[in-house]
Scaffold this active site. Sequence first.
Site, short mmCIF file in Angstrom:
data_model
loop_
_atom_site.label_atom_id
_atom_site.label_comp_id
_atom_site.label_asym_id
_atom_site.label_seq_id
_atom_site.Cartn_x
_atom_site.Cartn_y
_atom_site.Cartn_z
N VAL A 142 17.95 -65.71 -14.11
CA VAL A 142 17.03 -66.73 -13.61
C VAL A 142 17.55 -68.09 -14.07
CG1 VAL A 142 14.65 -67.56 -13.62
CG2 VAL A 142 15.12 -65.10 -13.73
N LEU A 199 9.70 -65.80 -24.95
CA LEU A 199 9.79 -65.35 -23.56
C LEU A 199 9.89 -66.51 -22.57
CD1 LEU A 199 7.16 -62.43 -23.54
CD2 LEU A 199 9.59 -62.38 -24.17
N SER A 258 17.61 -69.41 -21.12
CA SER A 258 17.94 -68.78 -22.40
C SER A 258 17.00 -69.35 -23.44
CB SER A 258 19.39 -69.11 -22.78
OG SER A 258 19.60 -68.85 -24.17
N GLN A 264 20.86 -59.68 -16.41
CA GLN A 264 22.28 -59.85 -16.09
C GLN A 264 22.87 -61.06 -16.82
OE1 GLN A 264 24.50 -58.09 -14.61
NE2 GLN A 264 26.13 -59.62 -14.43
N LYS A 265 22.02 -62.00 -17.21
CA LYS A 265 22.47 -63.16 -18.00
C LYS A 265 23.35 -62.72 -19.17
CE LYS A 265 21.99 -66.83 -20.85
NZ LYS A 265 21.83 -66.07 -22.11
N MET A 284 13.67 -60.37 -27.67
CA MET A 284 13.58 -61.00 -28.99
C MET A 284 12.51 -62.10 -28.95
SD MET A 284 17.28 -60.85 -30.79
CE MET A 284 17.92 -62.41 -30.17
N GLY A 325 13.09 -65.53 -17.31
CA GLY A 325 14.04 -64.42 -17.26
C GLY A 325 13.39 -63.13 -17.74
N HIS A 326 12.76 -63.21 -18.93
CA HIS A 326 12.05 -62.03 -19.45
C HIS A 326 10.92 -61.62 -18.50
CE1 HIS A 326 13.39 -64.17 -23.24
NE2 HIS A 326 13.94 -62.98 -23.41
N GLN A 336 21.92 -58.12 -35.19
CA GLN A 336 22.82 -58.62 -34.16
C GLN A 336 23.19 -60.08 -34.36
OE1 GLN A 336 19.82 -57.69 -31.00
NE2 GLN A 336 20.61 -59.52 -30.01
#
Lengths: 275, 275
Positions: free
Chosen positions: A174, A31, A183, A146-147, A28, A34-35, A59
Amino acid sequence: MRTVTTVPELKAVRGAGGAGTVGFVPTMGALHEGHLSLIRAARASTDVVVASIFVNPLQFGPDEDFDAYPRNEEEDLELSRREGVDIVFLPGVDEIYPEGDSTTISAGELGMVLEGEDRPGHFDGVCTVVGKLFNIVDPDVAFFGQKDAQQVAVVKRMVRDLRFDIEIGVGPTVREDDGLALSSRNRYLTEDERRRATALYEALRLGAELIDRQDLEATEKNMWDLMSERGLLPSYARVVDPDTFVPASPDGSKLLVVAAKLGRTRLIDNLLIEE
Amino acid sequence: MRTVTTVPELKAVRGAGGAGTVGFVPTMGALHEGHLSLIRAARASTDVVVASIFVNPLQFGPDEDFDAYPRNEEEDLELSRREGVDIVFLPGVDEIYPEGDSTTISAGELGMVLEGEDRPGHFDGVCTVVGKLFNIVDPDVAFFGQKDAQQVAVVKRMVRDLRFDIEIGVGPTVREDDGLALSSRNRYLTEDERRRATALYEALRLGAELIDRQDLEATEKNMWDLMSERGLLPSYARVVDPDTFVPASPDGSKLLVVAAKLGRTRLIDNLLIEE
């Protein structure tokens, strides 16, 4: 790097990629590392890397942060280029949900507990957009973090149930140096909230430490209390089966999951304890 | 002709078919001339023809005829062979809905009117099984009969919304000499019911004759009354838009749709009037 905004363009550019394997990282935007770690995993294991940037209205609940969700297209494109993405798919809302669009994919029971209970319809929105993107991009492997552990379980379930011929790659969470999981929503935190936000990960580590010494309910209460004492408003603190999200059985793998609000920001985190 | 019962077998046999185009005819078995006309259309336009025979429990309501639905595997296989089908996919229920299966596809608004109103969940069951079969068989073209007009609209909607890269071929309704549309459920009819069953098609022809001379509501009432006078118990008699199934606009294409019960048997039929 090619940036495309329509489905026909995406298909044309993807088709021109030849017979190599395609790795897909749906995002989304906004970035962060993590991305980027998922993009690197795709880059390392597939020939053509496609990333999508699409803030999916389906969502988000009516009272959630769809409008406020961070959007930073230029920086996202620059980061994608730097990480070696081949194709960025950047559709508008009308490209994914044109007039008259009405078909949806539902995660079923798995999408109704925990995150799904707090965010009704959230995982149906996830399944619907991911299902569409899978058919548009037609990847060999798709990468998720996995977050968002329940999202991983829901997407794997969907792939298995609907028989998508796609492998799901899962990248580890991460974290900042102090343990806070990365996040896009961390940007919402005030300085004080940012300091207290480490309570989610601290609760998970406490849970992991205690889980072999006491029953699950006691562990769940300890996690909840730690967050609560740090001024967070917990939504849940649970120990579940990592595939089905029902309460964990004593002798299987266990996933510790927490969600809590700090002011107006809702954060989630999890820790997997494999048997 | 190869007959396979599992997804891995199907994929292996289909993959061995080489680079030719694949035509797919999904059926619930009890094959009649309507199905066979679809198989012939596939045979005439694609290189490899796959037919599936699967009585899909998910599209039957709890009080419907899932258990009684006619099953005639040997005859179906013989007919398939005779029509030149290359691969018959004949899965068991557990192969399509294994333990833990929970993801479903929903048709949305289009699946909730008319047939969808009388048969709650029916079109979600159709979308779910067709979506699975599309991913399993991976056809270039899939064939459906116009007899189930709302199913055609729902499947086309799903293909468009979820971006399946599959063309939908629609075969015309095949009828008995007296006009009754072929249906596997015609086998349920007593001799007397069979005689009166022509009232569905007669109602449609009456509607087609009257529609330019009076308003839609009057036409709908004439169709309803004709069925009712012949001792049928009508479920609906409507004039709708063939894509959206909302009431037809005066100057667009019109689809006349009827459904009625004869004793315990529920039959449907339709007639398309193109502008």
